[in-house]
Scaffold this motif. Structure first.
Motif, PDB file in Angstrom:
ATOM      1  N   VAL A   1      57.999  56.789  78.833  1.00 42.09           N
ATOM      2  CA  VAL A   1      58.486  57.591  77.707  1.00 42.09           C
ATOM      3  C   VAL A   1      59.949  57.958  77.928  1.00 42.09           C
TER       4      VAL A   1
ATOM      5  N   ASN B   1      62.345  55.371  77.094  1.00 43.76           N
ATOM      6  CA  ASN B   1      62.251  54.963  75.681  1.00 43.76           C
ATOM      7  C   ASN B   1      61.485  53.658  75.486  1.00 43.76           C
TER       8      ASN B   1
ATOM      9  N   SER C   1      56.385  55.987  73.173  1.00 43.13           N
ATOM     10  CA  SER C   1      56.521  57.277  72.508  1.00 43.13           C
ATOM     11  C   SER C   1      55.484  58.249  73.049  1.00 43.13           C
TER      12      SER C   1
ATOM     13  N   SER D   1      57.751  68.363  75.040  1.00 40.26           N
ATOM     14  CA  SER D   1      57.854  67.249  74.096  1.00 40.26           C
ATOM     15  C   SER D   1      58.555  67.704  72.818  1.00 40.26           C
TER      16      SER D   1
ATOM     17  N   ASP E   1      60.535  61.236  67.070  1.00 43.71           N
ATOM     18  CA  ASP E   1      61.147  60.107  67.775  1.00 43.71           C
ATOM     19  C   ASP E   1      62.651  60.346  67.816  1.00 43.71           C
TER      20      ASP E   1
ATOM     21  N   SER F   1      65.003  58.817  69.351  1.00 43.13           N
ATOM     22  CA  SER F   1      65.863  57.636  69.306  1.00 43.13           C
ATOM     23  C   SER F   1      66.361  57.371  67.888  1.00 43.13           C
ATOM     24  N   GLU F   2      65.620  57.851  66.892  1.00 45.64           N
ATOM     25  CA  GLU F   2      66.009  57.705  65.491  1.00 45.64           C
ATOM     26  C   GLU F   2      67.311  58.454  65.197  1.00 45.64           C
TER      27      GLU F   2
END
Length: 368
Positions: free
Chosen positions: A258, A261, A264, A299, A356, A358-359
């Protein structure tokens, strides 16, 4: 097939669900099946399911409690939780001490020296004491752990997870201490292999014989050896604390993916559940995930308002209503002033799912 309408708050373990009766979301149950974990019920609630249809004729008998407590054990007294932030500050010092002592222990083991396990055992006692005061602090700190040495990071993470797991299962103190020590030192053989073969990356399986030899040399207990030796074995061959360490070790390894990356947060839980009943004990895996929470401390989640938040502490009763810290707005694409929200007291603000990052090209480690 008989059909009975059951409100989601009255849904019991062992019920055979055939479909969704009412909801505010768009959940579709493609296949009928049994409810085998509280985590599933919490997930359905979080997704807006308010009632389901069940077939009462296929109700399973009440599940057996695992693991069975020794006959001489007594029912523990439930203590009130200490303040989360205070416990985090207190336990952070414990983790620093554990990190320093474990580094020394691994260095000595790499040289095949005899190691006194008194200090590592005392560190494990402190982790368990923290877990008894507020296990959410340990779960949060192991998630946000900043440690460059991968072996040390994994060792401390596993010890924290095991201490919290033992608290979830309400294991006797002596047993919990041995299991936590096993979690801290289970990869000791990797320290020796890295010394012998610095260019290679030893696998868990390759390091296991070295770990066991070093632990035997350090005069650890049979309980620790049993836990370490069996945690990579097939499920049918696991005994003692091995089934618990198998789950903890697998979860910690998935956490690394996780952070890279490659996986998820929701996929992590799905991967762990995929191994349940195969290499991992199914019921213990469900118990572990219940203790971790629907949204694990540390998280990132997305709120109904579009704000992104860091989960701090799960609510002891409502799995979908943790305390969170705001840090970003996903709609307006800008950072937010840090602010702690107790979602149990804010019915207008709800979690819609894991975020998420990374978006948005965000690094969660910047917001701890």
């Amino acid at each position: 097939m008989a059909k009975q309408l059951v409100p989601i708050d009255e849904l019991q373990l062992g019920s055979y669900v055939t479909g969704v009766a009412s909801q505010t979301g768009d959940v579709v149950i493609k296949h009928a099946g049994w409810v085998r974990s509280e985590l599933l019920i919490a997930t359905l609630k979080q997704k807006g399911v308010s009632a389901v249809f069940i077939d009462p004729e296929q109700q399973l008998p009440p599940p057996k409690e695992l693991p069975a407590a020794p006959a001489e054990s007594v029912t523990p007294v439930v203590k009130p939780r200490t303040d989360f932030m205070q416990e985090c500050a207190r336990t952070e010092l414990t983790l620093q001490s554990t990190r320093q002592q474990t580094a020394v222990t691994f260095e000595k083991m790499a040289q095949a020296d005899n190691v006194d396990l008194t200090q590592p055992s005392q560190n494990c006692d402190k982790l368990l004491e923290s877990s008894s005061r507020n296990p959410q602090a340990l779960l949060y700190l192991q998630q946000v752990l900043q440690e460059d040495d991968a072996l040390l990071r994994h060792a401390i993470r596993c010890a924290c997870l095991m201490a919290a797991f033992c608290q979830t299962l309400q294991l006797p103190e002596a047993t919990a201490q041995q299991y936590t020590l096993a979690a801290l030192l289970h990869d000791a053989g990797k320290a020796q292999l890295k010394q012998l073969f610095p260019q290679e990356q030893p696998t868990d399986l390759a390091a296991l014989p070295y770990s066991l030899a070093l632990l035997e040399q350090s005069a650890c207990t049979a309980e620790v050896l049993e836990t370490v030796s069996g945690h990579l074995a097939p499920l049918a061959e696991q005994s003692g604390g091995a089934p618990l360490l198998a789950i903890v070790n697998r979860y910690a390894n998935l956490q690394e993916l996780v952070e890279q990356n490659k996986l998820s947060g929701p996929q992590l839980s799905a991967q762990l559940l995929k191994s349940a009943g195969q290499s991992l004990d199914a019921r213990l895996t469900q118990q572990f995930l219940l203790g971790i929470g629907l949204y694990p401390p540390g998280s990132a989640v997305r709120l109904k308002s579009g704000k992104l938040a860091l989960v701090l502490e799960n609510h002891p009763k409502y799995a979908d209503k943790p305390k969170v810290k705001l840090f970003y707005h996903s709609v307006h694409r800008h950072h937010l002033p840090a602010k702690v929200l107790d979602l149990a007291k804010l019915p207008e603000e709800q979690i819609v799912g894991a975020a998420d990052l990374s978006e948005f090209a965000l690094d969660l480690r910047q917001y701890f």
